[in-house]
Enzyme design. Sequence first.
Site, PDB file in Angstrom:
ATOM      1  N   ASN A  93      -6.342   1.081  -2.789  1.00 59.60           N
ATOM      2  CA  ASN A  93      -7.134   1.807  -1.765  1.00 59.60           C
ATOM      3  C   ASN A  93      -6.473   3.113  -1.329  1.00 59.60           C
ATOM      4  OD1 ASN A  93      -5.123   0.339  -0.432  1.00 59.60           O
ATOM      5  ND2 ASN A  93      -6.334   0.127   1.437  1.00 59.60           N
ATOM      6  N   GLY A 115      -3.082  -2.393   9.972  1.00 56.09           N
ATOM      7  CA  GLY A 115      -1.941  -2.488   9.054  1.00 56.09           C
ATOM      8  C   GLY A 115      -0.608  -2.201   9.715  1.00 56.09           C
ATOM      9  N   HIS A 147       0.855  -1.189   0.000  1.00 56.82           N
ATOM     10  CA  HIS A 147       0.000   0.000   0.000  1.00 56.82           C
ATOM     11  C   HIS A 147       0.884   1.229   0.000  1.00 56.82           C
ATOM     12  CE1 HIS A 147      -3.718  -2.265   0.823  1.00 56.82           C
ATOM     13  NE2 HIS A 147      -2.909  -3.081   1.487  1.00 56.82           N
ATOM     14  N   LEU A 148       0.815   1.986  -1.084  1.00 59.21           N
ATOM     15  CA  LEU A 148       1.478   3.290  -1.116  1.00 59.21           C
ATOM     16  C   LEU A 148       0.313   4.247  -0.862  1.00 59.21           C
ATOM     17  CD1 LEU A 148       3.706   2.632  -4.248  1.00 59.21           C
ATOM     18  CD2 LEU A 148       4.305   2.329  -1.831  1.00 59.21           C
ATOM     19  N   ASN A 167      -5.447  -6.369   9.377  1.00 59.08           N
ATOM     20  CA  ASN A 167      -6.563  -7.063   8.751  1.00 59.08           C
ATOM     21  C   ASN A 167      -6.051  -7.948   7.608  1.00 59.08           C
ATOM     22  OD1 ASN A 167      -9.134  -7.791   8.109  1.00 59.08           O
ATOM     23  ND2 ASN A 167      -9.543  -5.979   6.866  1.00 59.08           N
ATOM     24  N   ASP A 213       2.270  -6.919   2.450  1.00 54.31           N
ATOM     25  CA  ASP A 213       1.077  -6.131   2.807  1.00 54.31           C
ATOM     26  C   ASP A 213       1.501  -4.864   3.558  1.00 54.31           C
ATOM     27  OD1 ASP A 213      -1.495  -5.234   3.059  1.00 54.31           O
ATOM     28  OD2 ASP A 213      -2.246  -6.944   4.185  1.00 54.31           O
TER      29      ASP A 213
HETATM   30  O1  DOR Z   1      -4.162  -4.389   7.602  1.00 53.45           O
HETATM   31  C1  DOR Z   1      -4.509  -3.981   6.515  1.00 53.45           C
HETATM   32  N1  DOR Z   1      -4.176  -2.748   6.103  1.00 53.45           N
HETATM   33  N2  DOR Z   1      -5.229  -4.781   5.704  1.00 53.45           N
HETATM   34  C2  DOR Z   1      -5.784  -4.337   4.570  1.00 53.45           C
HETATM   35  O2  DOR Z   1      -6.436  -5.086   3.900  1.00 53.45           O
HETATM   36  C3  DOR Z   1      -5.609  -2.918   4.169  1.00 53.45           C
HETATM   37  C4  DOR Z   1      -4.388  -2.341   4.752  1.00 53.45           C
HETATM   38  C5  DOR Z   1      -4.323  -0.854   4.647  1.00 53.45           C
HETATM   39  O3  DOR Z   1      -4.532  -0.313   3.561  1.00 53.45           O
HETATM   40  O4  DOR Z   1      -3.987  -0.178   5.649  1.00 53.45           O
END
Ligand code: DOR
Length: 436
Positions: free
Chosen positions: A105, A334, A73-74, A288, A315
């Site tokens: 996202n 996250g 995730h950037l 998550n 992740d």
């Molecule tokens: O822990 C998580 N963080 N799970 C996810 O599916 C999204 C991610 C986030 O974008 O922070």
Amino acid sequence: MDEYQLVVTGERIIEPESGYSGPGTVYIKDDSFFKVERERPSEKQLKELANLTRLIDATGLIVGPGLIDMHVHLREPGREDEETILTGAEAAAAGGFTSICCMPNTTPPLDNYGIINFVVERARSAKVRVYPIGAITQGQKGEIITEIGDLVEAGAVAISDDGYPVMNSGVMRNAMEYARMFDIPIISHPEDLGLVGSGVANEGFNSTRFGLSGIPGIAEEVMVARDIMISEFTRCALHLAHLSTAGSISLVKEAKSRKVAVSCEVTPHHFTLTDDLLESYDSNLRVNPPIRTKGDVEAVKEGLKDGIVDVIASDHAPHSQEEKEVEFQAAPCGMIGLETTVGLVVTELVEKGIIDWMEFFKKLSLNPATILKLQGGRLQVNAPADLTIIDPKKRWVVDPKRFKSKSRNSPFIGRRLKGKAKYTVVAGKVVFEAES
Ligand code: DOR
């Protein structure tokens, strides 16, 4: 003698595609592999090469195709205070990754041509290759599917609503029909929100003990089962993200035995951390899917060992200090992972004999390249010259001051690890070299 951009020679070169592991020399010219030889040059040739070109003598190190993190995730656009495309790429290079795939996202999400194009343009000056993953549904709302053809044309390598599930099975079916037409995989974030409810931690003995509301393992498993069924029905390639339970692993095992086009990934936190750690209420442990039980961790490791799990992905999910410095239940989910993944995989899996170096490069390079049809993952003549050179004996302690990521939300801070990237090479250029 020819002039090269870079020559790397070592006792241990790993070619995950052919299965070769042994001495070798890689010659790079014009950003690509020019020659890959399964022997080392003589002392005399080495001296000559050293005069002509940059030479890395990787004695004592492990050389393999550049690592690919297919789940990152950037936070650009939207939360550039937490991570940008450039800082994420910098963290990736320091962690040994030559390519990263960024999830949609962001704010706004990567759900149209223009915004995917923005990522592609921004990534041109990044230290590593950045491949965007487009959203499955508009606004990631789970209702109307995106213009998948446009996303692919702009450069998306897969589609996913990661961060959120696609709750409507009809929408997921349509998305899979289209993804198949465009020959890209769907990456599922398997989570049934009805079963998650207001849960914040794995449902079980420990959630009760610590007074935290629970998320049952079946919240993940019912969606794993559903998406396997839709993939089988539509014949669309399905990749299941961040699996965390023993039940999920056995569902994938069963689907693979029936030759369903399914692959899956696990994260380092899901094979190293267990929910008894929640005693600390450390909000960096809120993630998550949630960290699970010892039994789940063992099943995930078993899946890694027997090849059911195809990919290890970080992740990497940066969050600001202000947002994480709240009580466990209120914190966003996250943790960052680009700079700790290699160390955790070497320490917890390679050193403990769960996977060997060949499997390391399969799960962190060849398999993600194959699933996403990227050019990397192979030490192949004419392929782009991306390499990761690892010091398998390097002992180090995770220190937030050294993170290149803009965020610091890691539960691994202070942890002693063994194994670290020594050099990261993208298109024949050394984009990261460890200090000592
Ligand atoms: O822990 C998580 N963080 N799970 C996810 O599916 C999204 C991610 C986030 O974008 O922070």
